[in-house]
Design a protein around this motif. Structure first.
Motif, mmCIF file in Angstrom:
data_model
loop_
_atom_site.group_PDB
_atom_site.id
_atom_site.type_symbol
_atom_site.label_atom_id
_atom_site.label_comp_id
_atom_site.label_asym_id
_atom_site.label_seq_id
_atom_site.Cartn_x
_atom_site.Cartn_y
_atom_site.Cartn_z
ATOM 1 N N SER A 144 4.752 5.921 -4.581
ATOM 2 C CA SER A 144 3.942 5.970 -5.805
ATOM 3 C C SER A 144 4.814 6.508 -6.931
ATOM 4 O O SER A 144 4.842 7.721 -7.179
ATOM 5 N N LYS A 177 -1.202 -4.730 -6.806
ATOM 6 C CA LYS A 177 -1.314 -3.492 -7.581
ATOM 7 C C LYS A 177 -2.502 -2.663 -7.112
ATOM 8 O O LYS A 177 -2.416 -1.450 -6.992
ATOM 9 N N SER A 221 -0.916 3.248 -0.987
ATOM 10 C CA SER A 221 0.125 2.716 -1.869
ATOM 11 C C SER A 221 1.150 1.914 -1.077
ATOM 12 O O SER A 221 1.587 0.836 -1.503
ATOM 13 N N ASP A 232 10.658 -4.067 0.868
ATOM 14 C CA ASP A 232 10.113 -5.239 0.198
ATOM 15 C C ASP A 232 11.238 -6.187 -0.162
ATOM 16 O O ASP A 232 12.314 -5.807 -0.576
ATOM 17 N N LYS A 243 2.574 -6.589 -2.064
ATOM 18 C CA LYS A 243 2.870 -6.843 -3.475
ATOM 19 C C LYS A 243 1.606 -6.997 -4.310
ATOM 20 O O LYS A 243 1.458 -7.947 -5.090
ATOM 21 N N GLU A 256 12.368 0.305 0.151
ATOM 22 C CA GLU A 256 10.934 0.113 0.154
ATOM 23 C C GLU A 256 10.483 -0.928 1.152
ATOM 24 O O GLU A 256 9.310 -1.170 1.327
ATOM 25 N N LYS A 308 -0.343 -1.417 -0.167
ATOM 26 C CA LYS A 308 -0.387 -2.353 -1.299
ATOM 27 C C LYS A 308 1.004 -2.882 -1.635
ATOM 28 O O LYS A 308 1.161 -4.063 -1.963
ATOM 29 N N ARG A 309 1.999 -2.014 -1.554
ATOM 30 C CA ARG A 309 3.363 -2.462 -1.841
ATOM 31 C C ARG A 309 3.849 -3.449 -0.791
ATOM 32 O O ARG A 309 4.638 -4.354 -1.088
#
Length: 452
Positions: free
Chosen positions: A261, A373, A364, A42, A371, A40, A367-368
């Motif tokens: 998602s 929501k 999505s 992240d 971090k 991802e 936003k990820r």
């Protein structure tokens, strides 16, 4: 930074601080140190901490649902707020084109504010000047340019009556460019030596936000002027796809669709597709009966208001079609009577169901990356306004391209408005050329000398 340390005392200490500041920026924005193989992208170090979520559900609603599990509580909150927003949408449609344009502009400003606020949280920590001021200034510049173009295209008769408007329309692009240059110079003057890279990141952030939000909002308004049906049907089918995909996923979802998602499922995706195509086909039928929805929105100089009266085009006249034999057997009739627009609505619904969700997947991923929501907490159970309109903007662009490619023909009213802006000598010249052309075609009687 390592290279700076190897140079020893040859560089001033400020250079090391500048590099350190840019390194921290890269960590804050998630642009550096991204490990290979991370599914991802992240990690705990490469993005800012997510702000604590705020539960802004109305107290009466929270109290009524307090006995339910969190899953069902969220289901009811989303459902009630969705119905409320749909009713508000119907009310705005009833109020007419002006309120729809104002509504689009309000949504645009709120979406811009939500995206810029995310950037400002990183930017503000470095105490650099003018970011939000310049962002809002560029928003004003972009809106002045696009709405000015709309006035020039659709309000030519009004422009002819008002001398100040004639000046603004004539020099509109020069004024727009001057405003943008003012913001550009302000940005250059605001540059701080230790944080050049950060400021250019934020400059790009603002311009990409303008591209995503303002440009596509302008396309929504352009679609509206083609006829309210080109505004209502695309928005409605995206709403239908959101709702039905959520319901199918909630009750039947088992198979994950995409990692961006995790709650999206194949069952919801397929169920949303089938439901949306059927809904779009059915919705187009009653709307196509009314001039209020199918006629292009035009400004009436006599009443000083928008007019939606016209002779409906072929798209909105019933035609007989012979469906495939398999469908004939199912329907038990050889021909069906449809509006051509219903066939176009199937194409729009297919895009809204199969490609439109990628606007949501894009959001999505965004936003990820930070971090968070939701973009904001404006609507309980839904998040921010941008969370509801991420697919709508992509849909608006498709509809605009679709109309330009397959639907739109020459617009006599626009041609007339352009002619009215010309000088009298130019108008007379065009009139003579058009008269000669029509006589050659036999559509006008010949002059006395030609008849002899």
């Amino acid at each position: 930074m390592t290279e700076l340390r190897k140079r020893g005392g040859g560089e001033p200490a400020s250079a090391e601080k500048e590099a350190d500041g840019e390194e921290r920026l890269a960590l804050g924005l998630g642009l550096a140190g991204e490990p290979d193989g991370e599914a991802e992208g992240d990690s705990k170090a490469d993005t800012p901490e997510a702000p604590a979520s705020v539960d802004n559900t109305p107290q009466c609603l929270s109290k009524a649902l307090e006995g339910l599990s969190s899953r069902w509580r969220n289901w009811w909150i989303r459902g009630i707020l969705s119905l409320t927003m749909i009713c508000l949408f119907f009310l705005i449609i009833y109020l007419g084109p002006i309120m729809l344009i104002i509504g689009v502009m309000v949504v645009q400003i709120k979406c811009f504010q939500e995206i810029i606020t995310i950037g400002y949280r990183v930017y503000h920590s470095y105490e650099l000047p003018w970011f939000r001021t310049l962002s809002w200034f560029f928003l004003i510049c972009a809106n002045y340019f696009f709405y000015g173009e709309t006035v020039a295209d659709y309000f030519g008769v009004l422009v002819q009556k008002e001398e100040p408007l004639q000046f603004l329309v004539r020099y509109h692009r020069f004024i727009s460019f001057t405003l943008y240059l003012t913001g550009f110079c302000m940005f250059v003057l605001s540059l701080v030596k230790k944080h050049y890279r950060l400021q250019f990141y934020m400059f790009a952030w603002t311009h990409v936000t303008l591209l995503i939000v303002v440009t596509q909002s302008h396309l929504v308004i352009q679609n509206l002027f083609e006829g309210m049906i080109w505004f209502i049907v695309p928005i409605s089918i995206v709403i239908c796809n959101d709702i039905t995909a959520y319901l199918f996923g909630f009750f039947f979802g088992r198979t994950p669709l995409i990692k961006l998602s995790p709650k999206k499922t194949w069952e919801g995706f397929i169920g949303g597709f089938v439901s949306t195509v059927i809904f779009g086909f059915i919705l187009a039928y009653p709307l196509a009966h009314y001039q209020y929805f199918v006629c292009p929105v035009e400004y009436d100089s006599e009443t000083n208001r928008f007019a939606v009266a016209c002779q409906p085009s072929e798209l909105f006249l019933l035609h007989e079609y012979r469906p495939p034999k398999l469908l004939q057997q199912f329907l038990r009739q050889e021909t069906v009577t449809l509006f051509p627009f219903q066939i176009h609505s199937v194409a729009l619904s297919t895009f809204a169901s199969l490609i439109g969700p990628f606007g949501g997947f894009f959001a999505s991923g965004f936003k990820r990356a930070f971090k968070i929501k939701d973009f904001a907490d404006t609507i309980p159970g839904h998040g921010g306004i941008m969370d509801r309109f991420d697919c709508q903007y992509l849909m608006a662009t498709f509809v605009h391209v679709y109309i330009a490619s397959f639907i739109r023909g020459p617009n006599p009213s626009k041609v007339l408005q352009q002619l009215l802006l010309l000088q009298p000598e130019q108008q007379r010249s065009i009139f003579n050329l058009l008269r000669s052309h029509l006589r050659e075609k036999g559509m006008l009687p010949p002059t006395g000398s030609q008849a002899q």
